[in-house]
Design a protein around this motif. Structure first.
Motif, PDB file in Angstrom:
ATOM      1  N   ARG A  92    -111.372-129.124 -48.728  1.00  0.00           N
ATOM      2  CA  ARG A  92    -111.252-127.754 -48.215  1.00  0.00           C
ATOM      3  C   ARG A  92    -110.039-127.614 -47.302  1.00  0.00           C
ATOM      4  N   LYS A  93    -109.901-128.556 -46.361  1.00  0.00           N
ATOM      5  CA  LYS A  93    -108.776-128.491 -45.420  1.00  0.00           C
ATOM      6  C   LYS A  93    -107.442-128.702 -46.118  1.00  0.00           C
ATOM      7  N   ALA A  94    -107.420-129.597 -47.119  1.00  0.00           N
ATOM      8  CA  ALA A  94    -106.168-129.852 -47.844  1.00  0.00           C
ATOM      9  C   ALA A  94    -105.677-128.587 -48.549  1.00  0.00           C
ATOM     10  N   GLN A  95    -106.603-127.722 -48.913  1.00  0.00           N
ATOM     11  CA  GLN A  95    -106.239-126.484 -49.610  1.00  0.00           C
ATOM     12  C   GLN A  95    -106.077-125.308 -48.656  1.00  0.00           C
TER      13      GLN A  95
ATOM     14  N   THR B  39    -116.587-117.754 -51.826  1.00  0.00           N
ATOM     15  CA  THR B  39    -116.296-118.179 -53.201  1.00  0.00           C
ATOM     16  C   THR B  39    -117.512-118.794 -53.881  1.00  0.00           C
ATOM     17  N   THR B  40    -118.271-119.582 -53.136  1.00  0.00           N
ATOM     18  CA  THR B  40    -119.390-120.317 -53.730  1.00  0.00           C
ATOM     19  C   THR B  40    -120.725-119.582 -53.649  1.00  0.00           C
TER      20      THR B  40
ATOM     21  N   LEU C  99    -123.198-128.898 -55.685  1.00  0.00           N
ATOM     22  CA  LEU C  99    -121.981-129.695 -55.813  1.00  0.00           C
ATOM     23  C   LEU C  99    -121.071-129.148 -56.906  1.00  0.00           C
ATOM     24  N   GLN C 100    -121.662-128.692 -57.998  1.00  0.00           N
ATOM     25  CA  GLN C 100    -120.861-128.127 -59.078  1.00  0.00           C
ATOM     26  C   GLN C 100    -120.152-126.854 -58.612  1.00  0.00           C
ATOM     27  N   ALA C 101    -120.848-126.020 -57.829  1.00  0.00           N
ATOM     28  CA  ALA C 101    -120.232-124.801 -57.300  1.00  0.00           C
ATOM     29  C   ALA C 101    -119.071-125.137 -56.377  1.00  0.00           C
ATOM     30  N   LEU C 102    -119.250-126.180 -55.542  1.00  0.00           N
ATOM     31  CA  LEU C 102    -118.171-126.607 -54.644  1.00  0.00           C
ATOM     32  C   LEU C 102    -116.988-127.166 -55.429  1.00  0.00           C
ATOM     33  N   ALA C 103    -117.286-127.969 -56.451  1.00  0.00           N
ATOM     34  CA  ALA C 103    -116.224-128.552 -57.272  1.00  0.00           C
ATOM     35  C   ALA C 103    -115.414-127.458 -57.954  1.00  0.00           C
ATOM     36  N   ASN C 104    -116.101-126.438 -58.481  1.00  0.00           N
ATOM     37  CA  ASN C 104    -115.403-125.329 -59.140  1.00  0.00           C
ATOM     38  C   ASN C 104    -114.538-124.564 -58.150  1.00  0.00           C
ATOM     39  N   ALA C 105    -115.088-124.307 -56.968  1.00  0.00           N
ATOM     40  CA  ALA C 105    -114.358-123.529 -55.969  1.00  0.00           C
ATOM     41  C   ALA C 105    -113.131-124.275 -55.450  1.00  0.00           C
ATOM     42  N   LEU C 106    -113.243-125.601 -55.356  1.00  0.00           N
ATOM     43  CA  LEU C 106    -112.144-126.414 -54.819  1.00  0.00           C
ATOM     44  C   LEU C 106    -111.242-126.976 -55.916  1.00  0.00           C
ATOM     45  N   SER C 107    -111.611-126.701 -57.186  1.00  0.00           N
ATOM     46  CA  SER C 107    -110.815-127.146 -58.347  1.00  0.00           C
ATOM     47  C   SER C 107    -110.640-128.660 -58.361  1.00  0.00           C
ATOM     48  N   VAL C 108    -111.745-129.377 -58.155  1.00  0.00           N
ATOM     49  CA  VAL C 108    -111.721-130.843 -58.203  1.00  0.00           C
ATOM     50  C   VAL C 108    -112.865-131.317 -59.092  1.00  0.00           C
ATOM     51  N   PRO C 109    -112.764-132.521 -59.666  1.00  0.00           N
ATOM     52  CA  PRO C 109    -113.883-133.058 -60.450  1.00  0.00           C
ATOM     53  C   PRO C 109    -115.098-133.270 -59.555  1.00  0.00           C
TER      54      PRO C 109
END
Length: 217
Positions: free
Chosen positions: A41-44, A54-55, A77-87
């Protein structure tokens, strides 16, 4: 689907652990996931409020996840992964990464030859961990000096060195300075400067020498 199954299998393995350490392992997993979520999150440059929007997760829930105070579901976790665009599996990488430990029993240190070694100077390597996530190599030695020990010209090498005196007394040179080391004394220095025992005052003498330096890229 395969990624989701991998994460699901990982959670199942933990929750089905019959041993008494299960709760501790689950807590470690929660903390590892929380750290990864916060780091991404912080990196983005995303705020908690923006991620919440978003989630669809509440700010309070996101705070609990990032602080490792709750165990998020796979759907979360899937919602977070989608929102952050990471696997999705990237949230588990710190938990899965191998952390090494080396236990050396008394008297079992590996005898080693080091630059500057002279008669009567015994170097025992107490452990070694190679390439690791920290980017630092640390080599702990137990050095023993006896009545037959020679003093020798100072030597130099890269890194930082820490000496902790266990027994005996020596005058130890570092650059232009000489330090008298007695049991309990510590000397911490840049190993690029010329250094080494200059005068062996009370023998036998034993001290720990811990050298740290960046691992090769």
């Amino acid at each position: 689907m395969e990624i989701t199954k991998m994460a699901s299998d990982m959670v199942v393995r933990l929750t089905q652990d019959p041993h008494s350490t299960r709760a501790k392992r689950e807590k470690v997993l929660e903390v590892a996931i929380g750290r990864e979520v916060r780091a991404f999150r912080k990196a983005q440059g995303t705020t908690v409020a923006e991620l919440s929007e978003t989630t669809g997760l509440s700010i309070g829930m996101l705070s609990k996840i990032e602080n490792g105070n709750t165990s998020p579901s796979l759907q979360t976790l899937q919602a977070l992964a989608n929102a952050l665009s990471v696997p999705l599996t990237s949230f588990f990488r710190q938990f899965e990464e191998r952390r090494e430990a080396v236990h050396t029993k008394a008297g079992e240190g590996l005898k080693a030859e080091r630059e500057g070694t002279r008669a009567g100077h015994q170097y025992n390597l107490l452990g070694h961990i190679g390439s690791n996530a920290s980017g630092v190599i640390v080599e702990p030695y137990l050095i023993e000096l006896t009545a037959e020990s020679d003093t020798f010209e100072t030597f130099q090498h890269g890194g930082i060195e820490t000496i902790y005196m266990l027994e005996g007394e020596v005058d130890y040179r570092h650059g232009n300075d000489v330090f008298t080391l007695k049991p309990g004394d510590t000397l911490f220095f840049d190993a690029d400067a010329p250094h080494g025992p200059e005068k062996l005052t009370t023998l036998p003498a034993r001290y720990l020498s811990i050298i740290s330096y960046p691992q090769s890229s």
